[in-house]
Motif scaffolding. Structure first.
Motif, PDB file in Angstrom:
ATOM      1  N   LEU A   1     -88.469  20.539 -27.990  1.00  0.00           N
ATOM      2  CA  LEU A   1     -89.656  21.115 -27.585  1.00  0.00           C
ATOM      3  C   LEU A   1     -90.955  20.392 -27.787  1.00  0.00           C
ATOM      4  O   LEU A   1     -91.735  20.028 -27.065  1.00  0.00           O
ATOM      5  CB  LEU A   1     -89.767  22.540 -27.976  1.00  0.00           C
ATOM      6  N   GLU A   2     -90.860  19.758 -29.251  1.00  0.00           N
ATOM      7  CA  GLU A   2     -92.104  19.028 -29.623  1.00  0.00           C
ATOM      8  C   GLU A   2     -92.181  17.628 -28.802  1.00  0.00           C
ATOM      9  O   GLU A   2     -93.287  17.396 -28.399  1.00  0.00           O
ATOM     10  CB  GLU A   2     -92.236  18.918 -30.820  1.00  0.00           C
TER      11      GLU A   2
ATOM     12  N   GLU B   1     -91.376  25.781 -20.834  1.00  0.00           N
ATOM     13  CA  GLU B   1     -90.419  25.583 -21.719  1.00  0.00           C
ATOM     14  C   GLU B   1     -88.924  26.267 -21.174  1.00  0.00           C
ATOM     15  O   GLU B   1     -87.999  25.497 -21.619  1.00  0.00           O
ATOM     16  CB  GLU B   1     -90.793  26.693 -22.774  1.00  0.00           C
TER      17      GLU B   1
ATOM     18  N   TYR C   1     -80.100  16.353 -26.362  1.00  0.00           N
ATOM     19  CA  TYR C   1     -79.557  17.607 -26.334  1.00  0.00           C
ATOM     20  C   TYR C   1     -78.111  17.701 -26.647  1.00  0.00           C
ATOM     21  O   TYR C   1     -77.438  18.407 -27.087  1.00  0.00           O
ATOM     22  CB  TYR C   1     -80.129  18.193 -25.012  1.00  0.00           C
TER      23      TYR C   1
ATOM     24  N   HIS D   1     -96.541  24.412 -21.632  1.00  0.00           N
ATOM     25  CA  HIS D   1     -95.757  25.003 -22.359  1.00  0.00           C
ATOM     26  C   HIS D   1     -95.056  26.022 -21.543  1.00  0.00           C
ATOM     27  O   HIS D   1     -94.055  26.951 -21.833  1.00  0.00           O
ATOM     28  CB  HIS D   1     -96.806  26.091 -23.328  1.00  0.00           C
TER      29      HIS D   1
ATOM     30  N   PHE E   1     -85.329  23.781 -21.135  1.00  0.00           N
ATOM     31  CA  PHE E   1     -84.088  24.202 -21.566  1.00  0.00           C
ATOM     32  C   PHE E   1     -83.076  24.334 -20.518  1.00  0.00           C
ATOM     33  O   PHE E   1     -81.832  24.022 -20.873  1.00  0.00           O
ATOM     34  CB  PHE E   1     -84.253  25.092 -22.764  1.00  0.00           C
TER      35      PHE E   1
ATOM     36  N   LYS F   1     -84.035  22.472 -31.891  1.00  0.00           N
ATOM     37  CA  LYS F   1     -84.746  23.000 -30.458  1.00  0.00           C
ATOM     38  C   LYS F   1     -86.098  22.713 -30.678  1.00  0.00           C
ATOM     39  O   LYS F   1     -86.957  22.334 -29.901  1.00  0.00           O
ATOM     40  CB  LYS F   1     -84.638  24.372 -30.569  1.00  0.00           C
ATOM     41  N   ASN F   2     -86.611  22.980 -32.007  1.00  0.00           N
ATOM     42  CA  ASN F   2     -87.984  22.496 -32.200  1.00  0.00           C
ATOM     43  C   ASN F   2     -88.318  21.381 -31.979  1.00  0.00           C
ATOM     44  O   ASN F   2     -89.305  20.882 -31.390  1.00  0.00           O
ATOM     45  CB  ASN F   2     -88.485  23.037 -33.396  1.00  0.00           C
TER      46      ASN F   2
END
Length: 138
Positions: A104-105, A117, A86, A114, A121, A100-101
């Motif tokens: 997250l993955e 989330e 990050y 989920h 962040f 970001k994706n």
């Protein structure tokens, strides 16, 4: 597995994932490269080992292989790698949707639910702010 091997494995995976996040938008810019080097320089290992590890930034690592490796180490170590990623993602002052994706993955692969989330962040933001302050004072 001996501790030295664990540290080397985590350092190598850290470098791979940091490289992956830096390459996420198709190129590694100077700010991302500098942040990558700062983080890897702070990892345990000899100068020769760290120099070798830094070479992974020269090419985009295999996404699926990185995600698989990340999911195979303890979640607390994986979370540390994601925090560093990050920081690299924000080095160029642009947090791309692809970055970001990917984060997250990766979080989901290590067990992030989920519904957490937003907290995930928030944790990453908090770490990035701490990292920035640390850079300013040391």
């Amino acid at each position: 597995m001996r501790q030295k091997n664990i540290l080397a494995t985590v350092t190598e995976l850290n470098a791979k994932f940091l490289s992956l996040i830096a390459w996420c938008d198709g190129k590694v810019d100077d700010q991302e490269l500098a942040r990558f080097h700062d983080i890897i320089d702070a990892c345990p290992g000899s100068a020769v080992f760290l120099k070798k590890v830094k070479n992974v930034i020269n090419e985009m690592p295999d996404r699926e292989a990185c995600l698989k490796e990340l999911s195979q180490i303890p979640a607390v170590l994986s979370a540390g790698i994601l925090k560093n990623a990050y920081v690299v993602a924000h080095a160029d002052k642009h947090f791309d949707v692809k970055e970001k994706n990917l984060l997250l993955e990766a979080g989901m692969r290590i067990g992030l639910a989920h519904e957490h989330e937003a907290k995930f962040f928030a944790m990453l933001d908090h770490y990035a702010k701490q990292y920035q302050i640390q850079q300013e004072i040391f």
